[in-house]
Design a protein around this motif. Structure first.
Motif, mmCIF file in Angstrom:
data_model
loop_
_atom_site.group_PDB
_atom_site.id
_atom_site.type_symbol
_atom_site.label_atom_id
_atom_site.label_comp_id
_atom_site.label_asym_id
_atom_site.label_seq_id
_atom_site.Cartn_x
_atom_site.Cartn_y
_atom_site.Cartn_z
ATOM 1 N N GLY A 152 0.656 -1.245 0.111
ATOM 2 C CA GLY A 152 0.093 0.134 0.045
ATOM 3 C C GLY A 152 0.886 1.393 -0.124
ATOM 4 N N MET A 153 0.169 2.336 0.413
ATOM 5 C CA MET A 153 0.996 3.776 0.432
ATOM 6 C C MET A 153 0.937 4.190 1.720
ATOM 7 S SD MET A 153 1.016 7.090 -2.141
ATOM 8 C CE MET A 153 2.043 6.051 -3.430
ATOM 9 N N ALA A 154 1.901 4.604 2.212
ATOM 10 C CA ALA A 154 1.626 5.545 3.586
ATOM 11 C C ALA A 154 1.661 7.042 3.356
ATOM 12 C CB ALA A 154 2.775 5.206 4.551
ATOM 13 N N PHE A 155 1.072 7.792 4.022
ATOM 14 C CA PHE A 155 0.993 9.315 3.684
ATOM 15 C C PHE A 155 1.185 9.696 5.025
ATOM 16 C CE2 PHE A 155 -1.786 7.735 0.892
ATOM 17 C CZ PHE A 155 -1.702 8.530 -0.356
ATOM 18 N N ARG A 156 2.339 10.228 5.367
ATOM 19 C CA ARG A 156 3.128 10.680 6.532
ATOM 20 C C ARG A 156 2.914 12.253 6.504
ATOM 21 N NH1 ARG A 156 8.777 8.258 8.672
ATOM 22 N NH2 ARG A 156 9.476 9.551 6.899
ATOM 23 N N TYR A 157 2.704 12.875 7.891
ATOM 24 C CA TYR A 157 2.644 14.249 8.082
ATOM 25 C C TYR A 157 3.299 14.806 9.291
ATOM 26 C CZ TYR A 157 -1.528 14.227 5.102
ATOM 27 O OH TYR A 157 -2.316 14.043 4.111
ATOM 28 N N PRO A 158 4.236 15.935 9.196
ATOM 29 C CA PRO A 158 5.129 16.240 10.048
ATOM 30 C C PRO A 158 4.540 16.349 11.322
ATOM 31 C CG PRO A 158 4.818 17.902 8.458
ATOM 32 C CD PRO A 158 4.220 16.585 7.985
ATOM 33 N N ASP A 159 3.502 17.069 11.244
ATOM 34 C CA ASP A 159 2.453 17.558 12.580
ATOM 35 C C ASP A 159 1.216 16.772 12.546
ATOM 36 O OD1 ASP A 159 4.466 19.133 13.525
ATOM 37 O OD2 ASP A 159 3.987 20.387 11.728
ATOM 38 N N PRO A 160 0.497 16.748 13.523
ATOM 39 C CA PRO A 160 -0.966 16.251 13.762
ATOM 40 C C PRO A 160 -1.720 16.791 12.598
ATOM 41 C CG PRO A 160 -0.085 16.326 15.906
ATOM 42 C CD PRO A 160 0.974 16.993 15.103
ATOM 43 N N HIS A 161 -2.792 16.258 11.952
ATOM 44 C CA HIS A 161 -3.163 16.755 10.790
ATOM 45 C C HIS A 161 -4.836 16.551 10.848
ATOM 46 C CE1 HIS A 161 -2.939 18.370 6.570
ATOM 47 N NE2 HIS A 161 -4.019 17.456 6.427
ATOM 48 N N THR A 162 -5.520 17.372 10.288
ATOM 49 C CA THR A 162 -7.048 17.139 10.090
ATOM 50 C C THR A 162 -7.287 17.815 8.825
ATOM 51 O OG1 THR A 162 -7.245 17.232 12.320
ATOM 52 C CG2 THR A 162 -9.268 17.654 11.250
ATOM 53 N N GLY A 163 -8.044 17.039 8.024
ATOM 54 C CA GLY A 163 -8.643 17.688 6.582
ATOM 55 C C GLY A 163 -9.758 16.774 5.983
ATOM 56 N N THR A 164 -9.780 16.870 4.750
ATOM 57 C CA THR A 164 -10.734 16.088 4.036
ATOM 58 C C THR A 164 -10.120 15.333 2.831
ATOM 59 O OG1 THR A 164 -11.418 17.659 2.450
ATOM 60 C CG2 THR A 164 -12.689 17.297 4.397
ATOM 61 N N PHE A 165 -10.476 13.832 2.278
ATOM 62 C CA PHE A 165 -10.043 13.322 0.973
ATOM 63 C C PHE A 165 -11.053 13.304 0.250
ATOM 64 C CE2 PHE A 165 -7.184 11.686 4.476
ATOM 65 C CZ PHE A 165 -6.090 11.307 3.824
ATOM 66 N N TRP A 166 -10.544 13.311 -1.032
ATOM 67 C CA TRP A 166 -11.427 13.024 -2.095
ATOM 68 C C TRP A 166 -10.886 12.000 -3.155
ATOM 69 C CZ3 TRP A 166 -12.077 17.589 -6.216
ATOM 70 C CH2 TRP A 166 -10.827 17.903 -6.806
ATOM 71 N N MET A 167 -11.838 11.527 -4.197
ATOM 72 C CA MET A 167 -10.962 10.615 -4.867
ATOM 73 C C MET A 167 -11.100 10.668 -6.260
ATOM 74 S SD MET A 167 -10.030 7.794 -3.382
ATOM 75 C CE MET A 167 -10.253 6.591 -4.713
ATOM 76 N N LYS A 168 -11.032 11.925 -6.774
ATOM 77 C CA LYS A 168 -10.998 12.576 -8.225
ATOM 78 C C LYS A 168 -9.665 11.880 -8.750
ATOM 79 C CE LYS A 168 -11.318 16.422 -11.292
ATOM 80 N NZ LYS A 168 -11.526 18.012 -11.507
ATOM 81 N N ASN A 169 -9.756 11.579 -9.858
ATOM 82 C CA ASN A 169 -8.623 10.930 -10.655
ATOM 83 C C ASN A 169 -7.769 9.681 -9.925
ATOM 84 O OD1 ASN A 169 -8.889 12.920 -12.760
ATOM 85 N ND2 ASN A 169 -7.388 14.292 -11.996
ATOM 86 N N THR A 170 -8.668 9.296 -9.312
ATOM 87 C CA THR A 170 -8.254 7.753 -8.588
ATOM 88 C C THR A 170 -8.799 6.666 -9.290
ATOM 89 O OG1 THR A 170 -8.106 8.808 -6.438
ATOM 90 C CG2 THR A 170 -8.075 6.701 -6.361
ATOM 91 N N VAL A 171 -7.792 5.695 -9.621
ATOM 92 C CA VAL A 171 -8.457 4.489 -10.439
ATOM 93 C C VAL A 171 -9.062 3.508 -9.659
ATOM 94 C CG1 VAL A 171 -7.994 2.963 -12.291
ATOM 95 C CG2 VAL A 171 -6.822 5.270 -12.358
ATOM 96 N N LEU A 172 -8.016 3.117 -8.540
ATOM 97 C CA LEU A 172 -8.247 1.869 -7.673
ATOM 98 C C LEU A 172 -9.346 2.063 -6.641
ATOM 99 C CD1 LEU A 172 -4.554 0.466 -7.255
ATOM 100 C CD2 LEU A 172 -6.498 -0.424 -8.682
#
Length: 239
Positions: A152-172
């Motif tokens: 898989g893929m890990a998304f690492r942030y330098p500081d605690p993070h809060t936001g939103t995700f979307w799936m545009k242009n995502t194939v899988l």
């Protein structure tokens, strides 16, 4: 899709016995939004380590690609899924399907070892693509049709993070799990590619540090379930 999976205790199949993570709205490019923004909803089936989220009406599950608020450059939902049938430890037993020569795998990312500690204390090592800066987190798994030689893929942030995700242009179709700064499991949910605008945006748990995306439905197989913990070791994956 071929993925290498090494188990420290019972060999590669050890993580496959973990309880399945419940589907939840998929992670997507992360876009900062105000807490009271009515357009942002929590995934209806999100699995958390502390409480059950209030059901909400949401579109089909979608994959998540994290970013620093700039993941708005969505993903392409017009490509086909990878043809290789895999398990957490690689190609499914008895499979003779050759890798798809037209498969698109992640490029420009290093692979690192991640150690999973299951709720019962058993540990397993995963191999993950690492998105470690703003540009990488924004791009994530866009246009990718096969995870290649990683789980898989890990998304690492330098500081605690809060936001939103979307799936545009995502194939899988993807599943995503979130971990706090101490590495403890926070929440997980599923996501589907966004085929048309406007793409639904999914709220992340507050203050996560790492998010892991994998093929939809594979979180339990690699041990990323409620009660688990994750540590990115910053070591290259074993050959």
């Amino acid at each position: 899709m071929l993925r290498r999976f090494v188990c420290l205790v019972f060999v590669a199949a050890a993580c496959a016995g973990s309880p399945a993570a419940q589907p939840a709205a998929p992670p997507l490019s992360i876009v900062e939004s105000a807490p009271d923004d009515p357009s942002v909803e929590r995934p209806a089936s999100a699995v958390t380590s502390t409480s059950t989220p209030t059901p909400v009406t949401a579109p089909p599950t979608r994959s998540a690609a994290t970013g620093d608020g700039d993941r708005d450059a969505g993903r392409d939902g017009n490509r086909t899924d990878p043809s290789v049938v895999t398990t957490a430890a690689g190609t499914a037993p008895g499979s003779t399907t050759a890798p798809d020569p037209n498969a698109i795998t992640p490029e420009g990312f290093e692979r690192v070892t991640a150690r999973v500690t299951k709720p019962d204390g058993e540990t397993c090592d995963l191999c993950l693509w690492l998105a470690d800066d703003g540009e990488q987190r924004s791009r994530g798994l866009m246009f990718v049709t096969d995870l290649g030689s990683a789980d898989g893929m890990a998304f690492r942030y330098p500081d605690p993070h809060t936001g939103t995700f979307w799936m545009k242009n995502t194939v899988l179709p993807l599943s995503i799990a979130f971990f706090d700064p101490a590495g403890s499991f926070m929440e997980a949910f599923d996501m589907e590619p966004c085929e048309r605008d406007p793409c639904f945006r999914y709220a992340t748990p507050s203050g996560f540090s790492v998010a892991v995306e994998t093929a939809q439905g594979d979180l339990a197989a690699i041990g990323l379930v409620a009660g688990s913990s994750l540590a990115l070791l910053d070591l290259p994956c074993a050959a």
